[in-house]
Design an enzyme around this catalytic site. Structure first.
Site, mmCIF file in Angstrom:
data_model
loop_
_atom_site.group_PDB
_atom_site.id
_atom_site.type_symbol
_atom_site.label_atom_id
_atom_site.label_comp_id
_atom_site.label_asym_id
_atom_site.label_seq_id
_atom_site.Cartn_x
_atom_site.Cartn_y
_atom_site.Cartn_z
ATOM 1 N N HIS A 1 0.801 -1.216 0.000
ATOM 2 C CA HIS A 1 0.000 0.000 0.000
ATOM 3 C C HIS A 1 0.837 1.271 0.000
ATOM 4 O O HIS A 1 0.435 2.261 -0.619
ATOM 5 C CB HIS A 1 -0.972 -0.021 1.172
ATOM 6 C CG HIS A 1 -2.065 -1.018 1.004
ATOM 7 N ND1 HIS A 1 -2.570 -1.783 2.036
ATOM 8 C CD2 HIS A 1 -2.757 -1.407 -0.106
ATOM 9 C CE1 HIS A 1 -3.518 -2.584 1.572
ATOM 10 N NE2 HIS A 1 -3.647 -2.362 0.273
ATOM 11 N N HIS B 1 -8.255 -7.248 -7.976
ATOM 12 C CA HIS B 1 -8.697 -8.066 -6.846
ATOM 13 C C HIS B 1 -8.963 -7.129 -5.672
ATOM 14 O O HIS B 1 -8.172 -7.031 -4.727
ATOM 15 C CB HIS B 1 -7.643 -9.114 -6.480
ATOM 16 C CG HIS B 1 -7.375 -10.106 -7.575
ATOM 17 N ND1 HIS B 1 -6.615 -9.801 -8.685
ATOM 18 C CD2 HIS B 1 -7.780 -11.394 -7.740
ATOM 19 C CE1 HIS B 1 -6.551 -10.857 -9.484
ATOM 20 N NE2 HIS B 1 -7.259 -11.829 -8.941
ATOM 21 N N SER C 1 -6.982 -1.534 -0.618
ATOM 22 C CA SER C 1 -6.442 -0.755 -1.732
ATOM 23 C C SER C 1 -7.454 0.227 -2.324
ATOM 24 O O SER C 1 -7.091 1.381 -2.622
ATOM 25 C CB SER C 1 -5.925 -1.693 -2.823
ATOM 26 O OG SER C 1 -4.985 -2.611 -2.303
ATOM 27 N N GLU D 1 -13.991 -7.675 -8.283
ATOM 28 C CA GLU D 1 -13.993 -8.599 -7.156
ATOM 29 C C GLU D 1 -14.945 -9.742 -7.477
ATOM 30 O O GLU D 1 -16.147 -9.520 -7.662
ATOM 31 C CB GLU D 1 -14.407 -7.901 -5.868
ATOM 32 C CG GLU D 1 -14.457 -8.832 -4.666
ATOM 33 C CD GLU D 1 -13.192 -9.667 -4.496
ATOM 34 O OE1 GLU D 1 -13.311 -10.905 -4.390
ATOM 35 O OE2 GLU D 1 -12.085 -9.083 -4.500
ATOM 36 N N ASP E 1 -13.904 -11.912 -12.774
ATOM 37 C CA ASP E 1 -12.498 -12.259 -12.655
ATOM 38 C C ASP E 1 -11.661 -11.086 -13.166
ATOM 39 O O ASP E 1 -11.714 -10.729 -14.339
ATOM 40 C CB ASP E 1 -12.227 -13.516 -13.484
ATOM 41 C CG ASP E 1 -10.771 -13.934 -13.515
ATOM 42 O OD1 ASP E 1 -9.949 -13.322 -12.793
ATOM 43 O OD2 ASP E 1 -10.439 -14.882 -14.247
ATOM 44 N N GLY E 2 -10.869 -10.488 -12.277
ATOM 45 C CA GLY E 2 -10.083 -9.331 -12.662
ATOM 46 C C GLY E 2 -9.004 -9.633 -13.674
ATOM 47 O O GLY E 2 -8.643 -8.778 -14.492
ATOM 48 N N ASP F 1 -3.209 -7.904 -7.346
ATOM 49 C CA ASP F 1 -2.766 -8.533 -6.086
ATOM 50 C C ASP F 1 -3.689 -9.672 -5.670
ATOM 51 O O ASP F 1 -4.421 -9.580 -4.686
ATOM 52 C CB ASP F 1 -2.650 -7.500 -4.959
ATOM 53 C CG ASP F 1 -3.973 -6.814 -4.654
ATOM 54 O OD1 ASP F 1 -4.844 -6.747 -5.554
ATOM 55 O OD2 ASP F 1 -4.151 -6.360 -3.519
#
Length: 290
Positions: free
Chosen positions: A19, A42, A100, A118, A148-149, A169
């Site tokens: 971060h 994500h 995030s 997400e 699905d990212g 991530d």
């Protein structure tokens, strides 16, 4: 409403590394008077309660953000990061940790946009509720995809403004995530070569974890090896016998801010000293910038 699924690990040393570097990248993007997108493949739930029984069970935040919370000698980059965590805890007590998306939300301007992926239904629901609570203006600038990212990123690139920072991530519970993370950045570069991409990964005793940064170095733009990248890794302790546990983490950034490597040269030694748990604590910093 905050999620407890990530609360076991929220605010730990890996979150600190991920971060504070993400904050540096986003802050660099906003310095130019041109709109940009923050993309999170994500996104999680957005925020996490640290005073829940889940967080108390492991107490991982105590050896992460907890060690920085009361310090008065923080390097500037870490001070900026901790200030954002403080804004998430207006009563002055460390009760919550922003994910995030919330770090990004605190930094983005009115013209900037958030694009959040997400796939987990529970996390997605909490994320939507958290962002709906921010009001219409935030809702207008934010799109949340229950998808699905990895696959979704290529469907939204390039952004209209031709400026974006993408954070990748995943949990890496599925070892295929290591390969998919690298492939996703390559697909992103094929569609949007000037975008900034950051991949977080865990330092665990797994072959795929060691291979990921080397594979990232072999990414290409228009058929040529990437020329601008920074790789930073923070180890906080020696690996546990038996191969279990997280002993550190890394970030690989493609098209990074031009001053990021210099910032990390002063910040990573501080984190080794402050977050290190035994004599195995160390950092790695390498990069190429043209």
């Amino acid at each position: 409403m905050f999620s407890y699924r990530h609360a076991f690990h929220a605010g730990n040393h890996a979150d600190v590394l991920k971060h504070f570097i993400a904050v540096e990248c986003i802050d660099y993007m906003r310095q130019k008077d041109v709109a940009f997108w923050y993309i999170d493949t994500h996104a999680g739930a957005g925020g996490y309660a640290l005073d829940s029984k889940w967080a108390d069970k492991t107490g991982e935040f105590e050896t992460g953000i907890g060690r920085l919370w009361a310090r008065d000698d923080l390097p500037p980059a870490l001070a900026d990061y901790v200030t954002l965590v403080r804004e998430f805890n207006p009563d002055g007590k460390l009760r919550y940790y922003p994910g995030s998306p919330y770090f990004a939300l605190q930094l983005l301007g009115d013209r900037d946009r958030l694009r959040l992926f997400e796939m987990h239904p529970t996390e997605q629901e909490v994320l939507r509720e958290n962002f709906e609570a921010q009001g219409r203006e935030v809702a207008r600038r934010t799109m949340i995809f229950g998808a699905d990212g990895f696959a979704g990123l290529k469907t939204i690139l390039p952004p209209a403004s031709r400026r974006a920072f993408t954070l990748i991530d995943p949990s890496y519970e599925d070892k295929r995530d290591y390969t998919r993370a690298t492939q996703t950045v390559q697909e992103g570069l094929d569609r949007f070569p000037t975008g900034m991409y950051a991949v977080w990964y865990p330092l665990v005793q797994r072959r795929e974890a060691a291979q990921l940064p080397e594979r990232m170095k072999r990414l290409t733009i228009n058929g040529q090896p990437i020329k601008n990248w920074v790789h930073a890794a923070l180890t906080v302790c020696n690996p546990v016998p038996g191969g279990l546990g997280l002993h550190g983490s890394g970030m690989f950034i493609v098209n990074p801010p031009y001053m990021l490597q210099d910032t990390l040269k002063t910040t990573l030694p501080y984190l080794v000293k402050t977050l290190g748990q035994d004599k195995g604590a160390q950092f790695l910093l390498e990069g190429r910038q043209n």
